[in-house]
Every structure is written in C-alpha cells, then in structure tokens.
Design a protein around this motif. Structure first.
Motif, short mmCIF file in Angstrom:
data_model
loop_
_atom_site.label_atom_id
_atom_site.label_comp_id
_atom_site.label_asym_id
_atom_site.label_seq_id
_atom_site.Cartn_x
_atom_site.Cartn_y
_atom_site.Cartn_z
N ILE A 48 31.99 -4.40 -33.25
CA ILE A 48 31.75 -3.22 -34.10
C ILE A 48 32.75 -3.17 -35.25
N THR A 51 31.81 -5.77 -37.74
CA THR A 51 30.63 -5.37 -38.50
C THR A 51 31.01 -4.34 -39.55
N THR A 62 25.15 1.99 -45.52
CA THR A 62 24.88 2.29 -44.12
C THR A 62 24.32 3.69 -44.00
N TYR A 370 19.42 -2.54 -45.26
CA TYR A 370 20.13 -1.83 -44.21
C TYR A 370 19.95 -2.62 -42.92
N VAL A 372 21.62 -3.46 -40.13
CA VAL A 372 21.88 -2.96 -38.78
C VAL A 372 20.86 -1.90 -38.39
N GLU A 373 20.62 -0.95 -39.30
CA GLU A 373 19.72 0.15 -38.98
C GLU A 373 18.30 -0.35 -38.78
N GLY A 376 17.90 -2.41 -35.69
CA GLY A 376 18.00 -1.50 -34.55
C GLY A 376 16.74 -0.68 -34.34
N MET B 289 17.63 -10.81 -35.64
CA MET B 289 18.93 -10.20 -35.41
C MET B 289 20.02 -11.26 -35.54
N MET B 293 22.36 -10.31 -38.34
CA MET B 293 23.49 -9.54 -37.82
C MET B 293 24.65 -10.37 -37.31
N LEU B 296 27.46 -10.57 -39.61
CA LEU B 296 28.24 -9.34 -39.69
C LEU B 296 29.19 -9.20 -38.51
N PHE B 297 28.77 -9.77 -37.35
CA PHE B 297 29.58 -9.65 -36.15
C PHE B 297 30.87 -10.46 -36.24
#
Lengths: 405, 442
Positions: A48, A51, A62, A370, A372-373, A376, B289, B293, B296-297
């Motif tokens: 986290i 990120t 975000t 966006y 991550v959003e 998700g 993902m 992502m 980003l991690f």
C-alpha cells in the motif's frame, strides 16, 4: 523409570502437568497466528505504501470522483441511454455490467438446454448418436475457449454476406436479417391495450399453479390423475391469446428496413455479441453434458428397477424417480458452470464486445487512468456475482440435504 | 460329488444377434424406428461435415504459395495452408533467433530425459528425481532460454542441475539394467561396500563434491548469447508460462489448502479469502491487474518485465484453483487416517506429509491433470495483453502483409494442436485413474 515406579505412581495423585512454554500447543498456535498476521500485515502495508508513493510520484489521480465525470468515448452496444460527452464513467460501468450480465444470462440458458440434450444423447442406446455427441464434447472441451470465440468471430460472423445481400432468417418474411454487421430483428412495440394481455398471461401462470395444487391434492385423495401438462399449456396459450385478439391485437412491429448502407429500425445485435454467445454456449454445454451424463449414471440401476416394479410407467419412473435423484448430482457442478460462464464472458475483450472488462477496465482505464479504482471495481463486480451464485448453490444444497435421510 | 453332473454341457455359440455384424447393427443402430431416424440423421451430419472438411481442408487446399492472392488464384474454395506452413517456425518458437533454436529444443529434450526415469520400471528414488525436476531443471532451462552472463547464483544452480541430470540419468540406466542404483554401484567401484554407514556417506558426499567442482569448472567457460524475453513467443512461450504455472501450482495449492483446513482461525481466514478472491474473478482481470497494478506495488525504480508479471499472475491464479482440488482430496481421506497418524505419535507435519497428503494427492491425480489441461488452455489469454504466445502468433499471421485476412486456417491449425495435446493428457489421466484405483477395486 515409568515401569519401575508404576505401582507407586498409580497410588499417588497424578502430578500436575508441567507447563512447557515452548512446546505447549496453545502457545504455539497463538504464536503462529500472530506471526502470519504480522507477515501478511507487513506485506499489505508495504504494497500500500509503495502504491501510494508511486501514485504520487506519477501524479496519478485517485478517489472515486471520476465516476461522475463525463466520458468522451462511445460504445457500440448499450441497453441504456448514453451519449459520449454527456454520460459519466459511472454510466459506462453500468453499461459494461449490463452487457456482461446480458450475454452471460443468454449463454447460461442456451448452454443449460443444449448441455442437457447432449448429456442425454451421450447415453443414447444408439451407438452412432452417442459417438457423435462424444466427439462434439471432446473437440470442444480440448480446445481453448478463447480460440473458439475468435474463430466464431473472424471465421464465421465476419464472413457473412454484406448488408446488401443480408440473409433473411425468417424465410422471405423480412423479419430477421443476418449480415456481417450483426443480427437485425423486428421488435414489438406494445399498443395501448397490450397491458391486458400481460395481465392475462400472469393470471394464466397463477392459474397453472392453482391447477397443479388441486390436481396433486385430488390424486392424493382419489388416485385419479389429471393431464396437468397439456392443461397448463392450453391455459397459458388460450387465455392470453384470446385477450390479445379481443383487444384488437394491440402490438405493432418495428421492422428492420434497409436505409442507405445499413438497417434502421428493429432491434440489432453486433456480430461480436453473437460470436461470444455461440462460443460460450457450445463450450459450456459440452462441459455440462459430462456432468449430466455423470449425474444420470450416478443413480443406481436398482432405483429404475424398483420404480418399474411398483408399476410406474417408464416415463413416470424417469420423471419421478431418476431425474430428481440425478439432479442432486447435476445441480452443484451446473451452478459452478454458470459462474464460469459469467467469468468467461470477460473474454469478450478479444473480439471487441463491450463487456465490463473491455469497456471499463480497458477503454475507460486507458482514457482516465484510475487504475486501482477501476480494477478494484471490476473485480468487485465479479466477486459480487460469484458470491450471489454460490449463495444460490448453498441454498440448494441445504434443501437437498433436508430431503436426505 | 456326483460324476454325472460334472459332464460338460453342450457348448453353444452365442446367438447371432450378439455376434454378427447385422445383429450389432440391429441392436445399436436400428432397435426402433426413432433410433433408425436418429441413425440416418447422424449419418447425414457426419457425411456433410466430413465431405466439406475434406474438400476444403485437403482436396482443394493449397499447400505451397507465396501469398494469399496466389492461394486464391490456385483454388478458390480450398484452405490456404501455405501461410500456416511458412509461419510454422514462428508458431512454434515466436521470434526467437533462428540460429539459437537448438537451445529451445535442447531444453525440451533435457526435460524429457530428466522426467523419463519417472515412467521407467525398476528405477528407485523416483521422489528425488521428481523433486530435482521441479527445483533444478527450471534454472538450467531458464539459462538455456535466456542466456547472457551467469551470476554466481546461476553458476551454482546450473552446476547443480547438470550434476543432478547426469546423476539421475546414470542412476536410471543402472536401475533399468541391473535393478540397483547409482550410490551402490559407486561404492562397489570404490571398494567401500563393506564400510560403515557414516563412512559410505562421506565417500558419496566426496564424490558428489568432486563432481560438483568438476562441472562447475567446466560450465564457467560455457555461455550462450542473451535472448531478451520479448523475442520469446509461440508455443514455446505458452509452454514456458504454463509449465511454470503448473510446477508452482502444486506446492502453492497444497499450502493454501492446508491453510484453509487449518484449525488456526487467522490462517484459515486468510487462506480462504485469498483463494476465494482469485477464484471468483476471471483470469483476464487478474492479468490486467498484474500489468496495471504490479508496477504500482513495486518500490520506485524497480521494474518487473511483462513476462514476469504475467507469470506471477498465472501462478497465483493456478495455485488457488489447485488449492480447491487438493482440498477436495483432503476431504476424501477418512478421519481414521488422521487419528491413526496421531496415535503413532506423528505431529502435524508428519501426519500431513507422510500419511494424509500422499493419499490425497493420489486420489486427486486425475483432477490435477485436469487442472493442468485447464491451465494450458487458459494460458492463451496472455495474447490479449500483448504477449505473442501461440494464439498471439496465430492471430498475427492475418496481420502479415502477404497473408492479410488469413484467419480461419491458423486458428484451425492451433485448435488441432491443442486438441492433440489436451486429448492425450486427458486420456492419460483416465488411464492413471484406472491404474491407481486398481488397488481399491480388488
């Protein structure tokens, strides 16, 4: 030592067990759990913070505010109102979800029907029919679904005739057309009094249930049987049909007509939708067929023999004894197969059907970023669907278990 | 016993309806008029399908041509296999440098050589051979495929792999021909057969060390040209991704399955939510993902290449599916087995590793093979996110200028390829099922 002192030991009170801190089971279990929680917690914290840091460094936006921002791109297939430049990203997400659910729903229905038919054919006493359905099942199950979807799209639907030479599927009635731009069909427009027909249909459905209840009760009491099936069909057709005709056929048809280079009017489905629907149907039907076959085979032969011995007709034996028991073995794999249909519909992205992954996770993500959003939200959508479906499965399992001794 | 009864009854041949061809036809195809109609309909379907496939795919097909236009010039209603044939190397190896293809082939051959003893009778220590395949072969193959400079870690791993490979092969040969094993033969040659256990062990370790040093010295001078991962492709890439996915799925799945059945609530909840998270979303979202992502991690400046991202995603995904397969196997083990293991004083790991897991895995072998087939098919999804695996290569034929628009033939070729591989695997798993349950069905 223990053997030598056994006489004494039995005479004495059992000594209090020594508490060994490092080898006590409870201490260890608490320790391992804390350790795991710490490792996982640290990993989560690490990811986290990374990120958050990366998002900041890259200047990425975000938050969920983007859902009410307007989106500037269009989609070729939508069931709800949307205009680029006016519609929002939230609307785009909704369109994607509806498109996914629409194609999955149709594919689930079609593959369930086809799967049952093929599963029964697999057990046919006709050698040729059994072999033919086996071939279908093996061929479809042993090739990747993605390859099949692409094949249906570029190998079948892209090779259909152009708009000018559309195939008329309604044999000359000009109601349903198929061409390389998709399927065009007449669409009903209900008139003023059409609601009466709908009410009549609902009434007929309720009537069927009442009739069934009455027939069962009568059979329990007197042993007389009532032709429920034909009576129900008659009721369902005659009552709404009569009302429809009496109110003066209040239904107009919006016909597809050739205007310029394309059809206008009616309802249309893009070729990507059709290719996806057909590929999903054939693929999952083959898988379901195996479950159906296994389920029917799992009912022991003694059940059939017993049913025949107490004087049931073969058809009644099948519907009252064999199928209810087979369903117990068929339904759980069938429901998880439905879940697979929903998940596999995400392969739409390969042929450009705007499902939630293609529309929201790819196009919208590339436009707005966006990451991550959006990832998700898409995953949450699929998780919601899977949880609902597995909830359904649990309810069914509970009901079946109650029937069991 | 009465002798008269023992007299042989007259042997009659089976009735004609059971043996003759006509009888078979009558029983299986024309037993009723419904069946007769079904038979004729099926015959018609088979006839139409085979005839059109034959005409399109063989009789009218073009096998040699320069481009698609030439194909059309030769035959209008036939398949244009020429494009597929010209692209064959690309389909199998992607854009791997043509002079270096031997490395890919050698990697495949080494895997076969390494695993072959597992199927040979009379070979001992199969568990060791299997484990060394899982833990050492990937390094040797990885270096063969990627090439470049070996770091010190890679040097050691490659050496270990070569020692193991040579040892395994010799061991297997000795096993097949004389029924013994490599250690005994070595001790015999060195005249240490009657020495004490500790002595024997030391001797063997010394031999191992000498072999290790020798091969280490030999492999230092051996380097191959670096091939960047972007040049990997085709069936080779598909097999690499699914191979890594498959080998990591089993250990990962076992750990997750044990976690899900654990008595410790924290571990159980964590494993369960991890498994359910990955099982409830489609693979394509996991791949997306991974590519959007994972960067980003990672800490700033640390870049994973796309292939590694995809492989991590596939590993996580397949481990979660394998976990459910293993869990089903664990549930099938009767409680008595657990209790018996406890009774003889085994702890948790002893019970799981020695008693429960071997039985559970044996139960689940067909399902495990099934999920391997599933993974092999699912690997084609990486073509969506821009890797040129076999499907990506097949699709790019239609983008190639001379073969523009050639869609159907490459896809059908790919389907046949997949069908052969998956069909053989599934038949093999069914054979294993029968073989393994032979003991239970006695």
């Amino acid at each position: 030592m223990a053997i030598r002192n056994s006489g004494e030991a039995s005479a004495r009170v059992k000594p209090k067990e020594k508490f060994d801190f490092f080898h006590d089971e409870r201490v260890r279990s608490v320790f391992y759990q804390i350790l795991t929680a710490c490792v996982v917690g640290w990993l989560a914290w690490y990811l986290i913070t990374n990120t958050a840091h990366n998002l900041e460094v890259r200047g990425m936006n975000t938050g969920f505010g983007f859902l009410s921002a307007t989106a500037g791109f269009d989609t070729d297939f939508k069931l709800i109102e949307y205009k680029p430049g006016i519609g929002t990203y939230g609307r785009i997400f909704l369109i994607g979800c509806i498109n996914t659910l629409l194609v999955s729903f149709l594919a689930i229905i079609a593959s369930t029907i086809l799967g049952f038919v093929v599963g029964v054919l697999r057990l046919s006493s006709n050698w040729l029919v059994a072999r033919l359905s086996l071939t279908y099942v093996e061929v479809v199950r042993n090739t990747p679904l993605l390859l099949q979807i692409i094949f249906w799209y570029v190998g079948v639907f892209a090779l259909l005739p152009r708009v000018k030479n559309s195939l008329d599927l309604s044999v000359g009635a000009e109601l349903v057309f198929l061409n390389n731009r998709g399927l065009y069909s007449a669409w009903p427009i209900p008139g003023d009094l059409f609601w009466m027909t709908s009410v009549a249909f609902v009434a007929a459905v309720i009537g069927v249930f009442i009739l069934r209840g009455w027939a069962h009760k009568r059979q329990d009491r007197t042993g007389q049987q009532f032709p429920i099936f034909s009576a129900s069909v008659a009721l369902l057709v005659v009552l709404p049909g009569a009302i429809y005709l009496l109110t003066g056929s209040p239904l107009d048809w919006d016909l597809p007509t050739l205007q310029g280079f394309n059809f206008a009017g009616g309802a249309s489905l893009p070729p990507a939708f059709l290719a996806l629907l057909i590929a999903l149907t054939f693929y999952h039907a083959a898988h379901l067929a195996e479950s159906v076959r296994a389920g029917i085979l799992s009912v022991s032969k003694g059940q059939t023999e017993a049913a025949l011995a107490i004087g049931l007709k073969p058809s009644r034996a099948m519907s009252l004894i064999i199928i209810p028991q087979a369903m117990r073995a068929i339904v759980p794999p069938m429901i998880s197969l439905w879940m697979n249909v929903v998940k596999n519909s995400s392969l739409a992205i390969a042929i450009g059907y705007s499902d939630v992954v293609a529309l929201f996770m790819q196009t919208a993500l590339n436009q707005a970023g966006y990451a991550v959003e959006m990832v998700g939200m898409t995953m949450a959508f699929y998780m919601f669907i899977s949880l609902s479906i597995s909830g359904l499965l649990n309810i069914y399992n509970k009901r079946v278990q109650l029937v069991e001794r | 016993m009465s002798m008269a009864k023992a007299e042989k009854s007259v042997t009659r041949s089976a009735p004609l309806t059971e043996t003759s061809f006509i009888g078979w036809l009558h029983k299986n195809l024309f037993s009723s008029w419904v069946n007769a109609i079904l038979t004729f309909v099926s015959l018609y379907i088979i006839f139409v399908v085979i005839k059109s496939l034959w005409i399109w795919g063989v009789a009218e097909a073009v096998w040699v041509a320069e481009n698609r236009r030439e194909c059309f010039a030769i035959s209008k209603d036939g398949a244009c296999w020429a494009g597929v044939i010209i692209w064959l190397e690309n389909i199998f190896y992607g854009r791997y440098p043509r002079d270096e293809l031997w490395r890919v082939n050698l990697g495949g051959l080494l895997l076969i050589l390494w695993m072959a003893p597992l199927w040979l009778p009379r070979v001992k220590d199969k568990i060791f051979i299997g484990l060394s395949t899982v833990f050492l072969y990937p390094f040797l193959a990885g270096y063969l495929f990627a090439g470049g400079d070996k770091g010190i870690f890679m040097q050691l791993m490659v050496t270990g792999a070569i020692v193991c490979l040579v040892g395994n092969t010799v061991h297997a040969c000795i096993g097949v021909f004389s029924g013994g094993g490599l250690p005994e033969s070595l001790l015999g040659i060195l005249g240490r057969k009657d020495a004490s256990d500790a002595n024997q062990r030391n001797t063997l370790l010394a031999v191992l060390a000498i072999a290790f040093v020798l091969i280490y010295a030999l492999q230092i001078g051996w380097t191959v040209e670096a091939v960047p991962w972007t040049k990997w492709g085709g069936m080779f890439l598909t097999l690499v991704i699914s191979g890594i996915g498959i080998t990591s799925a089993l250990p990962g799945g076992i750990i997750l399955a044990l976690g899900r059945r654990s008595k410790l609530p924290v571990i159980r909840v964590l494993s369960t939510s991890f498994i359910e998270l990955f099982r409830s979303v489609p693979l394509i979202t996991v791949l997306f993902m991974a590519t959007t992502m994972f960067p980003l991690f990672m800490p700033e400046g640390f870049v994973l290449n796309k292939l590694v991202q995809v492989i991590i995603a596939v590993c996580l995904f397949s481990a979660c599916y394998m976990a459910e397969t293993v869990r089903a196997g664990l549930q099938a083990i009767p409680k008595g087995q657990y209790e018996a293991a406890h009774t003889i004083g085994l702890g948790y790991w002893g019970m799981m590793g020695l008693i429960v897991m071997p039985q559970a895995l044996k139960h689940m072998i067909p399902n495990i093979v099934g999920s391997f087939i599933g993974l092999l098919k699912d690997t084609t999804l990486v073509s969506i996110i821009g890797l040129f695996d076999i499907l990506g290569m097949l699709r790019s034929i239609s983008q190639d200028a001379p073969w523009r628009g050639l869609h159907k033939e490459p896809l059908i070729f790919g389907a046949v390829l997949f069908f052969i591989v998956c069909f053989i695997m599934s038949k093999y798993s069914r054979h294993l099922e029968v073989k393994l349950s032979a003991g239970a069905n006695r």
